[in-house]
Design a protein around this motif. Structure first.
Motif, PDB file in Angstrom:
ATOM      1  N   TYR A   1     -32.618 -61.893 -36.384  1.00  0.00           N
ATOM      2  CA  TYR A   1     -32.782 -60.751 -37.641  1.00  0.00           C
ATOM      3  C   TYR A   1     -34.187 -60.031 -37.531  1.00  0.00           C
ATOM      4  O   TYR A   1     -34.502 -58.929 -37.275  1.00  0.00           O
ATOM      5  CB  TYR A   1     -32.176 -61.080 -38.671  1.00  0.00           C
TER       6      TYR A   1
ATOM      7  N   ASP B   1     -35.266 -56.357 -36.050  1.00  0.00           N
ATOM      8  CA  ASP B   1     -35.676 -55.281 -37.133  1.00  0.00           C
ATOM      9  C   ASP B   1     -37.222 -55.025 -36.984  1.00  0.00           C
ATOM     10  O   ASP B   1     -37.670 -53.848 -37.258  1.00  0.00           O
ATOM     11  CB  ASP B   1     -35.399 -55.654 -38.364  1.00  0.00           C
TER      12      ASP B   1
ATOM     13  N   ARG C   1     -28.733 -55.603 -45.594  1.00  0.00           N
ATOM     14  CA  ARG C   1     -28.899 -56.080 -44.313  1.00  0.00           C
ATOM     15  C   ARG C   1     -28.765 -57.751 -44.226  1.00  0.00           C
ATOM     16  O   ARG C   1     -28.956 -58.334 -45.045  1.00  0.00           O
ATOM     17  CB  ARG C   1     -30.425 -55.873 -43.726  1.00  0.00           C
TER      18      ARG C   1
END
Length: 498
Positions: A408, A412, A396
């Motif tokens: 991010y 997530d 990732r």
């Protein structure tokens, strides 16, 4: 000294790669402008398009790496916002006003205007699903002469960085037809995307009316090669000039002068499904974390070409280690009693299946019963996002979109994050993520980001294992290919082949 047999690249792989790539590159020299002032650049890329090269998906980064599509803002090496299609900007509360660069044309000959910018941004802001960079962000755009005002529902200090995301590329009006976005002939970059052959190949020609410096290469021929061994073989055989993501298992047997290794803001992480199954139990998540030997994975799978993870953010962001403190876990490790779990991962990154196999051994030793499900990414992503697996191994990128990891982390691990593989929902984490997103750029924001990281790790929603290094192959004749940790640049105006 004889190298281990597993590292050697068999002649059959070399032959297979040649056969795989020749169809794409054989006609490169006869394409438009080839030979007039240089060679076309042959590029072997790892992942095929997932969404027909729509900029509203991860395919946007391909358009960016080919210098085909551009954004209002770009980032420098430090992650600070710099002018691109916008020449300057200013903030007033919830609104940011951007002055649009004059004299820019799209590849179809139409002019870049404030209205075309608004059209692209509005399509992105109203898309379903939204581009990751807009997770949790309500954004509207309005034209006023040669200026565009972007307004968010709450004051957002990261608007310029958000607008640097390739997923917010500005395309000509013709690109938008119904619900689809077709970037062919619709960008503003120094190279024009002229042809896409499904998930096999793509072609680009130099755009002679580019607003900036003229590209040195006459064009680019791209082949999508998911098989890492074949990509490495393409570099050895001379079938490709630039090769994306050389597998670590092949790097040692290549000419070391042809490869570049750079620490990346990319973390190999095991996402644990907190919504159902064995890992709904926090004590079993803790048991899985304690069972994982990341150092063994770095040495055994990555042959030392990676860094053991201390958190979700790695050495490409040196400030993270400086600010990070000990993490207090929410639950003590329980004792697995043969709980059956399925781990999913994908073949596009050649190390992933081997990482999953190593995890299988480590978790079975701890008391779990482990099954693996390994496919190409395009065939497994939807199952992963819907929570079909107990755990998922993912490489990732942590600052891919904005140069800032807050986006991010939100994507997530927020309850409404659009890439929430862990099916994770925690009010405390949501609060920490919101604080990180709203803090002004600078030291205070970095501190808030590390606090949000700690909140996620406390719950064992994911187990960061290692931070990768990108290994890129450039043939001997390649000049000035970009080596970009953020994976935004590859072929630029300065790149050419002797």
């Amino acid at each position: 000294m004889r190298l281990p047999a597993r590292r050697l690249l068999p002649a059959t792989a070399l032959t297979a790669a040649s056969a795989l790539l020749t169809g794409c590159f054989a006609g490169a020299e006869s394409s438009a402008d080839a030979g007039a002032d240089g060679k076309r650049i042959r590029v072997a890329m790892m992942q095929p398009p997932r969404s027909g090269l729509s900029p509203l998906s991860d395919d946007a980064f391909k358009l960016s790496r080919w210098s085909a599509a551009e954004t209002l803002v770009k980032l420098d090496k430090e992650g600070d916002a710099q002018p691109a299609l916008a020449t300057k900007w200013r903030q007033s509360g919830r609104s940011w006003t951007f002055e649009i660069r004059p004299g820019v044309t799209f590849h179809d000959g139409t002019e870049l205007t404030a209205e075309t910018v608004v059209n692209s941004l509005t399509r992105a802001a109203t898309a379903s699903p939204k581009p990751r960079i807009l997770d949790g962000v309500e954004l509207t755009a309005k034209a006023d002469g040669d200026k565009v005002t972007v307004t968010t529902a709450t004051e957002d200090p990261l608007v310029p960085q958000r607008l640097s995301s390739p997923q917010l590329s500005i395309l000509a009006a013709k690109a938008y037809r119904g619900k689809t976005v077709d970037p062919v002939g619709a960008g503003t970059g120094p190279f024009e995307l002229t042809k896409v052959n499904g998930t096999a190949s793509a072609s680009l020609d130099r755009y002679e009316d580019y607003w900036g410096e003229k590209a040195k290469a006459p064009g680019i021929d791209v082949k999508f090669v998911p098989d890492g061994t074949a990509r490495a073989a393409a570099l050895r055989s001379g079938e490709a000039d630039i090769v994306e993501s050389i597998p670590v298992s092949q790097a040692a047997v290549l000419d070391q002068d042809l490869i570049t290794e750079v620490p990346m803001p990319r973390t190999n992480t095991l996402y644990l499904n907190t919504g159902k199954g064995a890992f709904k139990d926090a004590s079993l998540r803790a048991a899985a974390r304690e069972a994982i030997d990341a150092e063994a994975i770095v040495k055994g799978v990555y042959e030392g070409r990676a860094d053991v993870a201390e958190g979700l953010l790695g050495p490409a962001l040196p400030w993270a280690a400086e600010l990070r403190g000990p993490v207090t876990r929410a639950a003590e490790a329980g004792k697995p009693n043969g709980e059956a779990i399925t781990i999913g991962t994908y073949t596009d990154r050649s190390e992933m299946p081997e990482v999953a196999a190593t995890l299988q051994q480590q978790l079975q030793k701890a008391g779990f019963k482990v099954k693996l499900d390994v496919r190409e990414y395009t065939n497994i992503e939807s199952d992963a996002l819907s929570g079909r697996f107990d755990a998922f191994v993912l490489s990732r990128a942590t600052v891919l979109d904005s140069g800032d990891p807050a986006a991010y982390l939100y994507s997530d691990f927020a309850t409404d994050g659009t890439f929430n593989l862990s099916q994770f929902a925690d009010k405390g984490v949501d609060k920490a993520l919101k604080k990180a997103s709203e803090t002004k750029v600078g030291d205070a924001r970095r501190k808030a980001i590390i606090e949000a990281e700690a909140a996620v790790l406390t719950q064992d929603a994911a187990v960061p294992m290692l931070h990768e290094r990108v290994i890129q192959g450039d043939a001997a004749g390649v000049v000035d290919a970009a080596h970009d940790p953020r994976e935004r640049e590859l072929v630029t105006v300065d790149t050419y082949v002797k």
